[in-house]
Design an enzyme around this catalytic site. Structure first.
Site, PDB file in Angstrom:
ATOM      1  N   CYS A   1      -8.029 -13.393  18.031  1.00 57.04           N
ATOM      2  CA  CYS A   1      -8.662 -12.237  18.658  1.00 57.04           C
ATOM      3  C   CYS A   1     -10.016 -12.021  17.995  1.00 57.04           C
ATOM      4  O   CYS A   1     -10.096 -11.916  16.770  1.00 57.04           O
ATOM      5  CB  CYS A   1      -7.818 -10.988  18.452  1.00 57.04           C
ATOM      6  SG  CYS A   1      -6.077 -11.247  18.806  1.00 57.04           S
TER       7      CYS A   1
ATOM      8  N   ARG B   1       7.279   0.222   1.664  1.00 60.52           N
ATOM      9  CA  ARG B   1       7.178  -0.906   2.592  1.00 60.52           C
ATOM     10  C   ARG B   1       5.981  -1.782   2.242  1.00 60.52           C
ATOM     11  O   ARG B   1       4.999  -1.312   1.698  1.00 60.52           O
ATOM     12  CB  ARG B   1       7.097  -0.420   4.041  1.00 60.52           C
ATOM     13  CG  ARG B   1       6.024   0.607   4.332  1.00 60.52           C
ATOM     14  CD  ARG B   1       6.530   1.511   5.458  1.00 60.52           C
ATOM     15  NE  ARG B   1       5.516   2.385   6.009  1.00 60.52           N
ATOM     16  CZ  ARG B   1       5.165   3.543   5.462  1.00 60.52           C
ATOM     17  NH1 ARG B   1       5.690   3.927   4.302  1.00 60.52           N
ATOM     18  NH2 ARG B   1       4.272   4.310   6.052  1.00 60.52           N
TER      19      ARG B   1
ATOM     20  N   ASP C   1      -7.113   3.833  10.717  1.00 62.73           N
ATOM     21  CA  ASP C   1      -6.787   3.308   9.400  1.00 62.73           C
ATOM     22  C   ASP C   1      -8.001   3.641   8.529  1.00 62.73           C
ATOM     23  O   ASP C   1      -9.101   3.141   8.756  1.00 62.73           O
ATOM     24  CB  ASP C   1      -6.545   1.787   9.478  1.00 62.73           C
ATOM     25  CG  ASP C   1      -5.371   1.375   8.602  1.00 62.73           C
ATOM     26  OD1 ASP C   1      -5.126   2.073   7.593  1.00 62.73           O
ATOM     27  OD2 ASP C   1      -4.713   0.371   8.908  1.00 62.73           O
TER      28      ASP C   1
ATOM     29  N   CYS D   1      -2.704 -18.308  14.303  1.00 54.91           N
ATOM     30  CA  CYS D   1      -2.374 -17.530  15.501  1.00 54.91           C
ATOM     31  C   CYS D   1      -2.544 -18.441  16.708  1.00 54.91           C
ATOM     32  O   CYS D   1      -3.292 -19.411  16.654  1.00 54.91           O
ATOM     33  CB  CYS D   1      -3.316 -16.336  15.667  1.00 54.91           C
ATOM     34  SG  CYS D   1      -3.257 -15.201  14.281  1.00 54.91           S
TER      35      CYS D   1
ATOM     36  N   ASP E   1     -11.344  -0.920  13.549  1.00 53.69           N
ATOM     37  CA  ASP E   1     -11.809  -0.880  12.161  1.00 53.69           C
ATOM     38  C   ASP E   1     -13.268  -1.322  12.069  1.00 53.69           C
ATOM     39  O   ASP E   1     -13.834  -1.812  13.032  1.00 53.69           O
ATOM     40  CB  ASP E   1     -10.940  -1.815  11.302  1.00 53.69           C
ATOM     41  CG  ASP E   1      -9.504  -1.327  11.193  1.00 53.69           C
ATOM     42  OD1 ASP E   1      -9.298  -0.092  11.163  1.00 53.69           O
ATOM     43  OD2 ASP E   1      -8.597  -2.174  11.142  1.00 53.69           O
TER      44      ASP E   1
ATOM     45  N   CYS F   1     -10.240  -9.258  15.380  1.00 50.98           N
ATOM     46  CA  CYS F   1      -9.219  -9.235  14.321  1.00 50.98           C
ATOM     47  C   CYS F   1      -9.735  -8.534  13.063  1.00 50.98           C
ATOM     48  O   CYS F   1     -10.810  -8.827  12.568  1.00 50.98           O
ATOM     49  CB  CYS F   1      -8.804 -10.657  13.969  1.00 50.98           C
ATOM     50  SG  CYS F   1      -7.524 -10.696  12.691  1.00 50.98           S
TER      51      CYS F   1
ATOM     52  N   ARG G   1      -8.347  -8.685  10.158  1.00 55.41           N
ATOM     53  CA  ARG G   1      -8.055  -9.469   8.954  1.00 55.41           C
ATOM     54  C   ARG G   1      -8.691 -10.847   9.053  1.00 55.41           C
ATOM     55  O   ARG G   1      -8.167 -11.828   8.543  1.00 55.41           O
ATOM     56  CB  ARG G   1      -6.532  -9.551   8.786  1.00 55.41           C
ATOM     57  CG  ARG G   1      -6.090  -9.660   7.328  1.00 55.41           C
ATOM     58  CD  ARG G   1      -4.583  -9.639   7.192  1.00 55.41           C
ATOM     59  NE  ARG G   1      -4.033  -8.330   7.395  1.00 55.41           N
ATOM     60  CZ  ARG G   1      -2.864  -8.089   7.997  1.00 55.41           C
ATOM     61  NH1 ARG G   1      -2.133  -9.086   8.460  1.00 55.41           N
ATOM     62  NH2 ARG G   1      -2.436  -6.857   8.152  1.00 55.41           N
TER      63      ARG G   1
ATOM     64  N   LYS H   1      -3.024   4.842   7.431  1.00 56.75           N
ATOM     65  CA  LYS H   1      -3.160   5.315   8.801  1.00 56.75           C
ATOM     66  C   LYS H   1      -3.115   6.836   8.875  1.00 56.75           C
ATOM     67  O   LYS H   1      -2.252   7.451   8.270  1.00 56.75           O
ATOM     68  CB  LYS H   1      -2.026   4.742   9.652  1.00 56.75           C
ATOM     69  CG  LYS H   1      -2.038   3.226   9.693  1.00 56.75           C
ATOM     70  CD  LYS H   1      -0.840   2.701  10.465  1.00 56.75           C
ATOM     71  CE  LYS H   1      -0.772   1.199  10.430  1.00 56.75           C
ATOM     72  NZ  LYS H   1      -0.452   0.665   9.092  1.00 56.75           N
TER      73      LYS H   1
ATOM     74  N   ARG I   1       0.819  -1.205   0.000  1.00 56.80           N
ATOM     75  CA  ARG I   1       0.000   0.000   0.000  1.00 56.80           C
ATOM     76  C   ARG I   1       0.857   1.260   0.000  1.00 56.80           C
ATOM     77  O   ARG I   1       0.564   2.228  -0.692  1.00 56.80           O
ATOM     78  CB  ARG I   1      -0.907  -0.007   1.228  1.00 56.80           C
ATOM     79  CG  ARG I   1      -1.545   1.323   1.553  1.00 56.80           C
ATOM     80  CD  ARG I   1      -2.766   1.178   2.414  1.00 56.80           C
ATOM     81  NE  ARG I   1      -3.764   0.365   1.747  1.00 56.80           N
ATOM     82  CZ  ARG I   1      -4.738  -0.301   2.368  1.00 56.80           C
ATOM     83  NH1 ARG I   1      -4.844  -0.243   3.672  1.00 56.80           N
ATOM     84  NH2 ARG I   1      -5.605  -1.015   1.690  1.00 56.80           N
ATOM     85  N   TYR I   2       1.878   1.273   0.831  1.00 56.97           N
ATOM     86  CA  TYR I   2       2.751   2.444   0.942  1.00 56.97           C
ATOM     87  C   TYR I   2       3.940   2.251   0.001  1.00 56.97           C
ATOM     88  O   TYR I   2       4.334   1.122  -0.290  1.00 56.97           O
ATOM     89  CB  TYR I   2       3.246   2.584   2.373  1.00 56.97           C
ATOM     90  CG  TYR I   2       2.151   2.857   3.373  1.00 56.97           C
ATOM     91  CD1 TYR I   2       1.575   4.120   3.461  1.00 56.97           C
ATOM     92  CD2 TYR I   2       1.692   1.852   4.220  1.00 56.97           C
ATOM     93  CE1 TYR I   2       0.567   4.366   4.393  1.00 56.97           C
ATOM     94  CE2 TYR I   2       0.688   2.099   5.144  1.00 56.97           C
ATOM     95  CZ  TYR I   2       0.132   3.360   5.226  1.00 56.97           C
ATOM     96  OH  TYR I   2      -0.859   3.611   6.139  1.00 56.97           O
TER      97      TYR I   2
HETATM   98  C1  PLP Z   1       0.369  -0.343   8.983  1.00 53.85           C
HETATM   99  C2  PLP Z   1       0.779  -0.765   7.661  1.00 53.85           C
HETATM  100  C3  PLP Z   1       2.122  -0.634   7.256  1.00 53.85           C
HETATM  101  C4  PLP Z   1       3.195  -0.061   8.153  1.00 53.85           C
HETATM  102  O1  PLP Z   1       2.948   1.247   8.468  1.00 53.85           O
HETATM  103  P1  PLP Z   1       3.965   2.070   9.404  1.00 53.85           P
HETATM  104  O2  PLP Z   1       3.255   3.342   9.677  1.00 53.85           O
HETATM  105  O3  PLP Z   1       5.224   2.222   8.617  1.00 53.85           O
HETATM  106  O4  PLP Z   1       4.194   1.244  10.635  1.00 53.85           O
HETATM  107  C5  PLP Z   1       2.432  -1.036   5.979  1.00 53.85           C
HETATM  108  N1  PLP Z   1       1.511  -1.543   5.144  1.00 53.85           N
HETATM  109  C6  PLP Z   1       0.211  -1.667   5.492  1.00 53.85           C
HETATM  110  C7  PLP Z   1      -0.765  -2.204   4.516  1.00 53.85           C
HETATM  111  C8  PLP Z   1      -0.196  -1.290   6.781  1.00 53.85           C
HETATM  112  O5  PLP Z   1      -1.475  -1.424   7.130  1.00 53.85           O
HETATM  113  S1  SF4 Z   2      -5.253  -9.549  15.606  1.00 51.93           S
HETATM  114 FE1  SF4 Z   2      -5.740 -11.199  14.110  1.00 51.93          FE
HETATM  115  S2  SF4 Z   2      -3.768 -11.674  13.160  1.00 51.93           S
HETATM  116 FE2  SF4 Z   2      -3.304 -10.546  15.041  1.00 51.93          FE
HETATM  117  S3  SF4 Z   2      -2.989 -12.130  16.581  1.00 51.93           S
HETATM  118 FE3  SF4 Z   2      -5.127 -11.520  16.709  1.00 51.93          FE
HETATM  119  S4  SF4 Z   2      -6.208 -12.974  15.385  1.00 51.93           S
HETATM  120 FE4  SF4 Z   2      -4.047 -13.105  14.863  1.00 51.93          FE
END
Ligand code: PLP
Ligand code: SF4
Length: 391
Positions: free
Chosen positions: A107, A94, A307, A103, A270, A110, A112, A314, A90-91
């Site tokens: 959670c 990185r 986010d 996991c 989220d 979560c 995702r 973010k 996305r960025y």
């Molecule tokens: C949070 C996140 C990152 C890392 O973001 P930083 O602000 O550098 O910690 C990178 N990619 C995605 C998709 C994210 O959600």
């Molecule tokens: S937030 Fe989601 S990915 Fe992270 S530890 Fe919990 S269940 Fe696993």
């Protein structure tokens, strides 16, 4: 088999467990388990003090999850930035690299959960393509190894990923996003630390949400990582009924510093399907930030971020410290709500970002609102304050 692997095998891990140990009816337990897999390892389970407590709420499902019909499965639109199944890019510089769906505790909040625990969506077989993608994108200098929880894989599998990344010359830093120090600290072994150390610079971001999670075991794990030269940060999520309270957050952040963990982010929850009951007003997050800054070590202050829904990334939020301007003076308030003015340095012309300028023009009546607020302020102290801001 190592201790942590043995512990995992003893997890609460099925709808049957929910029925037998937590009194759920079978139909609800099955629905919840298929909505999002249940897993609570015995260590994390042992942190529960009473039903419905902050630990319980994070790991034991609630039938209310099934009533959250309107929310989306992928509110951050991560899938749109996913060129290959194991990568979210996305960025610019990185990328997230998902290496396992597993996991040690799932959670319930979560973000995702559409992918986590589902090995058809995140799988070791996609790792090679992820490495190739990173290798062919020389702009990626920071790789965030994630999942699931990347420390759920064996030492051998983890080392293969790290070695693969280190073969790519443009990868400058490797980050590992793991909840292990909080949920299964027994996984942090001397052998794991020896492996991690070989691939520096490595950073870890972990995930503590409540002071009860800061146990002697967790402290030991965090110390071992720090002793291996790894800076450990923390990303927590603001959760109703868990940590939506300034006093709890203050304690958590102080405890983390004692464990050599540096607070990094607090996430606003989220809009993920099945997690609406965890959401708090943004005002609560701002209030927590307001009660941290100035009241404890600056080292304990994370960024509070939203986010942005739809994939904007973010966005940091701060309490209002700038009350306004008075000519060239900028009017500020400190952590005790005392007012100070700072004579700003005059600039020839201040260039506003065009997007900001357009937005401000559209909302010009906000000044009029200030004036109205001043006129309707009832006590005189408040009047003076608004007066200063409006001038
Ligand atoms: C949070 C996140 C990152 C890392 O973001 P930083 O602000 O550098 O910690 C990178 N990619 C995605 C998709 C994210 O959600
Ligand atoms: S937030 Fe989601 S990915 Fe992270 S530890 Fe919990 S269940 Fe696993």
């Amino acid at each position: 088999m190592e201790l942590w692997q043995e512990m995992l095998r003893q997890s609460v891990d099925s709808s049957k467990d929910l029925v037998e140990r937590f009194g759920f009816d079978t139909a609800t337990a099955e629905k919840l388990n298929s909505f999002f897999h249940i897993r609570i390892n015995p260590y994390y389970l042992s942190l529960i003090r009473y039903p419905g407590d902050p630990i319980w709420r994070q790991c034991i499902p609630d039938s209310i999850e099934l009533k959250d019909d309107n929310a989306q499965e992928d509110p951050l639109n991560e899938d749109a930035d996913s060129p290959v199944p194991s990568i979210t890019h996305r960025y610019p510089d990185r990328a997230l690299f998902l290496i396992t769906s597993q996991c040690s505790m799932y959670c319930r909040f979560c973000t995702r959960k559409r992918k986590v625990s589902d090995s058809t969506k995140i799988n070791a077989k996609y790792i090679q393509r992820g490495l190739e993608y990173i290798g062919s994108h020389s702009e990626i200098r920071d790789v965030i190894v994630s999942g699931g929880d990347p420390l759920m894989v064996t030492d051998y599998a983890l080392e293969k990923v790290l070695a693969g990344l280190r073969e790519i010359p443009h990868v400058e830093i490797i980050r590992i996003g793991t909840k292990i120090p909080c949920v299964l600290p027994q996984r942090v072994t001397p052998k794991l630390c020896r492996i991690l150390k070989k691939y520096h610079p490595i950073y870890i971001n972990t995930h503590f949400n409540h002071p009860w999670e800061c146990t002697p075991e967790a402290e030991r794990a965090c110390n071992m990582l720090a002793d291996a030269g790894i800076p450990v940060g923390n990303q927590s999520v603001l959760l109703k009924g868990v940590n939506d309270n300034a006093e709890v957050m203050l304690q958590l952040h102080r405890k983390m510093l004692k464990m050599r963990v540096r607070p990094y982010y607090i996430y606003q929850a989220d809009l993920t399907k099945g997690t609406n009951h965890f959401r708090t007003p943004v005002r609560v997050g701002l209030d927590i930030m307001d009660k941290l800054r100035g009241h404890t070590s600056g080292l304990a202050i994370p960024y509070y971020v939203i986010d942005a829904p739809g994939g904007g990334g973010k966005i940091p939020l701060l309490p209002q410290y700038v009350l306004g301007r008075n000519g060239k003076e900028i009017i500020l308030r400190n952590y005790k709500y005392e007012i100070y003015t700072y004579p700003d340095v005059e600039e020839a012309a201040v260039k506003q970002h065009p997007v900001e300028r357009r937005y401000m023009r559209k909302h010009q009546n906000s000044r009029r609102k200030y004036v109205a607020a001043r006129n309707s302020a009832d006590d005189s102290e408040e009047k003076v304050l608004v007066e200063q801001v409006v001038k």
